[in-house]
Design a protein around this motif. Sequence first.
Motif, PDB file in Angstrom:
ATOM      1  N   PRO A 173     -37.628  88.142  36.298  1.00  0.00           N
ATOM      2  CA  PRO A 173     -36.405  88.873  36.556  1.00  0.00           C
ATOM      3  C   PRO A 173     -35.883  89.017  37.747  1.00  0.00           C
ATOM      4  O   PRO A 173     -34.542  88.870  38.191  1.00  0.00           O
ATOM      5  CB  PRO A 173     -36.740  90.319  35.952  1.00  0.00           C
ATOM      6  N   THR A 174     -36.636  89.485  38.626  1.00  0.00           N
ATOM      7  CA  THR A 174     -36.110  89.435  40.067  1.00  0.00           C
ATOM      8  C   THR A 174     -35.682  88.167  40.527  1.00  0.00           C
ATOM      9  O   THR A 174     -34.748  88.200  41.156  1.00  0.00           O
ATOM     10  CB  THR A 174     -37.361  89.955  41.083  1.00  0.00           C
ATOM     11  N   GLU A 175     -36.279  86.969  40.280  1.00  0.00           N
ATOM     12  CA  GLU A 175     -36.060  85.847  40.876  1.00  0.00           C
ATOM     13  C   GLU A 175     -34.672  85.368  40.181  1.00  0.00           C
ATOM     14  O   GLU A 175     -33.789  84.798  41.079  1.00  0.00           O
ATOM     15  CB  GLU A 175     -36.904  84.620  40.394  1.00  0.00           C
ATOM     16  N   ARG A 176     -34.453  85.851  38.905  1.00  0.00           N
ATOM     17  CA  ARG A 176     -33.266  85.454  38.357  1.00  0.00           C
ATOM     18  C   ARG A 176     -31.940  86.401  39.106  1.00  0.00           C
ATOM     19  O   ARG A 176     -31.036  85.771  39.334  1.00  0.00           O
ATOM     20  CB  ARG A 176     -33.194  85.721  36.965  1.00  0.00           C
ATOM     21  N   ALA A 177     -32.294  87.569  39.160  1.00  0.00           N
ATOM     22  CA  ALA A 177     -31.229  88.431  39.741  1.00  0.00           C
ATOM     23  C   ALA A 177     -30.999  87.984  41.265  1.00  0.00           C
ATOM     24  O   ALA A 177     -29.654  87.606  41.709  1.00  0.00           O
ATOM     25  CB  ALA A 177     -31.887  89.713  40.022  1.00  0.00           C
ATOM     26  N   VAL A 178     -31.846  87.549  41.913  1.00  0.00           N
ATOM     27  CA  VAL A 178     -31.645  86.892  43.456  1.00  0.00           C
ATOM     28  C   VAL A 178     -30.870  85.730  43.328  1.00  0.00           C
ATOM     29  O   VAL A 178     -29.984  85.249  44.039  1.00  0.00           O
ATOM     30  CB  VAL A 178     -33.173  86.811  44.136  1.00  0.00           C
ATOM     31  N   PHE A 179     -31.227  84.973  42.512  1.00  0.00           N
ATOM     32  CA  PHE A 179     -30.625  83.428  42.104  1.00  0.00           C
ATOM     33  C   PHE A 179     -29.236  83.746  42.006  1.00  0.00           C
ATOM     34  O   PHE A 179     -28.443  83.124  42.409  1.00  0.00           O
ATOM     35  CB  PHE A 179     -31.372  82.432  41.284  1.00  0.00           C
ATOM     36  N   VAL A 180     -28.988  84.462  40.972  1.00  0.00           N
ATOM     37  CA  VAL A 180     -27.711  84.566  40.467  1.00  0.00           C
ATOM     38  C   VAL A 180     -26.632  85.184  41.504  1.00  0.00           C
ATOM     39  O   VAL A 180     -25.560  84.590  41.706  1.00  0.00           O
ATOM     40  CB  VAL A 180     -27.705  85.459  39.074  1.00  0.00           C
ATOM     41  N   LEU A 181     -27.161  86.176  42.185  1.00  0.00           N
ATOM     42  CA  LEU A 181     -26.199  86.866  43.232  1.00  0.00           C
ATOM     43  C   LEU A 181     -26.031  85.862  44.363  1.00  0.00           C
ATOM     44  O   LEU A 181     -24.967  85.947  45.050  1.00  0.00           O
ATOM     45  CB  LEU A 181     -27.021  88.101  43.985  1.00  0.00           C
ATOM     46  N   ARG A 182     -27.005  85.241  44.992  1.00  0.00           N
ATOM     47  CA  ARG A 182     -27.060  84.387  46.043  1.00  0.00           C
ATOM     48  C   ARG A 182     -26.104  82.822  45.722  1.00  0.00           C
ATOM     49  O   ARG A 182     -25.164  82.706  46.366  1.00  0.00           O
ATOM     50  CB  ARG A 182     -28.405  84.219  46.796  1.00  0.00           C
ATOM     51  N   GLU A 183     -26.748  82.299  44.631  1.00  0.00           N
ATOM     52  CA  GLU A 183     -26.360  81.042  44.582  1.00  0.00           C
ATOM     53  C   GLU A 183     -24.950  80.968  43.743  1.00  0.00           C
ATOM     54  O   GLU A 183     -24.180  80.094  44.004  1.00  0.00           O
ATOM     55  CB  GLU A 183     -27.359  80.098  43.742  1.00  0.00           C
ATOM     56  N   GLY A 189     -24.403  88.312  50.343  1.00  0.00           N
ATOM     57  CA  GLY A 189     -25.240  88.268  51.401  1.00  0.00           C
ATOM     58  C   GLY A 189     -26.807  88.878  50.990  1.00  0.00           C
ATOM     59  O   GLY A 189     -26.928  89.600  50.344  1.00  0.00           O
ATOM     60  N   TYR A 190     -27.849  88.303  51.905  1.00  0.00           N
ATOM     61  CA  TYR A 190     -29.316  88.622  51.794  1.00  0.00           C
ATOM     62  C   TYR A 190     -29.382  90.274  51.887  1.00  0.00           C
ATOM     63  O   TYR A 190     -30.019  90.969  51.181  1.00  0.00           O
ATOM     64  CB  TYR A 190     -30.081  88.073  52.897  1.00  0.00           C
ATOM     65  N   LYS A 229     -35.910  95.047  47.840  1.00  0.00           N
ATOM     66  CA  LYS A 229     -36.953  94.150  48.682  1.00  0.00           C
ATOM     67  C   LYS A 229     -36.346  94.368  49.645  1.00  0.00           C
ATOM     68  O   LYS A 229     -35.092  94.506  50.120  1.00  0.00           O
ATOM     69  CB  LYS A 229     -37.014  93.193  48.026  1.00  0.00           C
ATOM     70  N   SER A 230     -37.195  93.675  50.841  1.00  0.00           N
ATOM     71  CA  SER A 230     -36.667  93.530  52.277  1.00  0.00           C
ATOM     72  C   SER A 230     -35.807  92.283  52.291  1.00  0.00           C
ATOM     73  O   SER A 230     -35.917  91.243  51.279  1.00  0.00           O
ATOM     74  CB  SER A 230     -37.805  93.436  53.086  1.00  0.00           C
ATOM     75  N   PRO A 231     -34.775  92.188  53.150  1.00  0.00           N
ATOM     76  CA  PRO A 231     -33.882  91.025  53.418  1.00  0.00           C
ATOM     77  C   PRO A 231     -34.712  89.720  53.534  1.00  0.00           C
ATOM     78  O   PRO A 231     -34.506  88.614  52.951  1.00  0.00           O
ATOM     79  CB  PRO A 231     -33.169  91.262  54.582  1.00  0.00           C
ATOM     80  N   ALA A 232     -36.092  89.793  54.195  1.00  0.00           N
ATOM     81  CA  ALA A 232     -36.869  88.757  54.474  1.00  0.00           C
ATOM     82  C   ALA A 232     -37.445  88.359  52.979  1.00  0.00           C
ATOM     83  O   ALA A 232     -37.485  86.957  52.818  1.00  0.00           O
ATOM     84  CB  ALA A 232     -37.677  89.300  55.437  1.00  0.00           C
ATOM     85  N   ILE A 235     -37.676  84.703  48.167  1.00  0.00           N
ATOM     86  CA  ILE A 235     -37.473  84.854  46.537  1.00  0.00           C
ATOM     87  C   ILE A 235     -36.248  83.820  46.251  1.00  0.00           C
ATOM     88  O   ILE A 235     -36.282  82.713  45.416  1.00  0.00           O
ATOM     89  CB  ILE A 235     -37.213  86.065  46.114  1.00  0.00           C
ATOM     90  N   ALA A 236     -35.153  83.661  47.143  1.00  0.00           N
ATOM     91  CA  ALA A 236     -34.174  82.943  46.733  1.00  0.00           C
ATOM     92  C   ALA A 236     -34.502  81.404  47.198  1.00  0.00           C
ATOM     93  O   ALA A 236     -34.076  80.499  46.269  1.00  0.00           O
ATOM     94  CB  ALA A 236     -33.150  83.581  47.955  1.00  0.00           C
ATOM     95  N   HIS A 237     -35.192  81.199  48.024  1.00  0.00           N
ATOM     96  CA  HIS A 237     -35.722  79.838  48.339  1.00  0.00           C
ATOM     97  C   HIS A 237     -36.698  79.355  46.973  1.00  0.00           C
ATOM     98  O   HIS A 237     -36.448  78.076  46.722  1.00  0.00           O
ATOM     99  CB  HIS A 237     -36.622  79.691  49.774  1.00  0.00           C
ATOM    100  N   ARG A 238     -37.382  79.936  46.832  1.00  0.00           N
ATOM    101  CA  ARG A 238     -38.392  79.764  45.686  1.00  0.00           C
ATOM    102  C   ARG A 238     -37.431  79.453  44.266  1.00  0.00           C
ATOM    103  O   ARG A 238     -37.892  78.678  43.503  1.00  0.00           O
ATOM    104  CB  ARG A 238     -39.481  81.032  45.435  1.00  0.00           C
TER     105      ARG A 238
END
Length: 303
Positions: A125-135, A140-141, A150-153, A158-161
Amino acid sequence: MNDDHDDRATTDPATEAFVAHRNLLFTVAYEMLGSAADAEDVLQETWLRWVEVDPDQVRDRRAYLVRITTRQSLNRLRALSRLKEAYVGPWLPEPVLTAPDVAEDVELAESVSMALMLVLETLSPTERAVFVLREVFDVGYDEIAAAVDKSPAAVRQIAHRARRHVDARRPRATVSASETRAALESFRHALETGDLQGLLDVLAPEVVLMSDGGGVKQAARRPVIGADKVARFIVGGSGKATGVLTVDPTVVNGNPALALRLDDELDGILALRVEDARITGLYYVRNPAKLTRVDSETTLTLR
């Protein structure tokens, strides 16, 4: 007295901001959930939280609304994960009828395609949220970090993974809508005429067919893999059809698809993934609960 009240109602800044960004918020929730019905519920929850906020205290209303929507979507996504584990047979995203011009917006059409939405199902779930928002939405992070707690770092990692995971599984090249339509037309003709060789000609050797009946309608409990098996499964299925089968082109999730009807009753929506002019993925949604958004257009937007 009433006039003043009406004036206030029409220019209420909270309502105005929500209405202005409603299509964007729906698209964010839908890409995170793969379910239009759940995305609508998330929008309800977003609205209830938004009206408790003083919009004059919010610097960027759009970003704030996206943040609420993301949080609500994440809660819903975690609950959905448990439901999907008990789901009968393959779970496919809920198709939505989109305007034909969505296909011209390549970025949007790819992000909501059945093929990519299925890849997103393999993320946490978190990876999906990050991917959708970023990609997809280019958030922005720092903003994503606030939305997912989560922290920006950590969000960068997570976005990279997630990007690496999706890139390994997504279609290799973007295919034009006209190339997809051509493959679709060949497939449709072969299906309507029961032409086994015609099907074999348009299917890639490693094609995968997934059908979602939700335990309500008959569907293959497991993916059918390989051109020969898929072609025979399709010809066998259409041969058993009780009634007159009609196959009409439509546009779902920004991509050409087919609506299959038996005696004018919608039987299902067939979306496909095309690579190098051959069909590599067929996704047939028959579950009636997932066919409520294919009669009238849903507006999707990245902005």
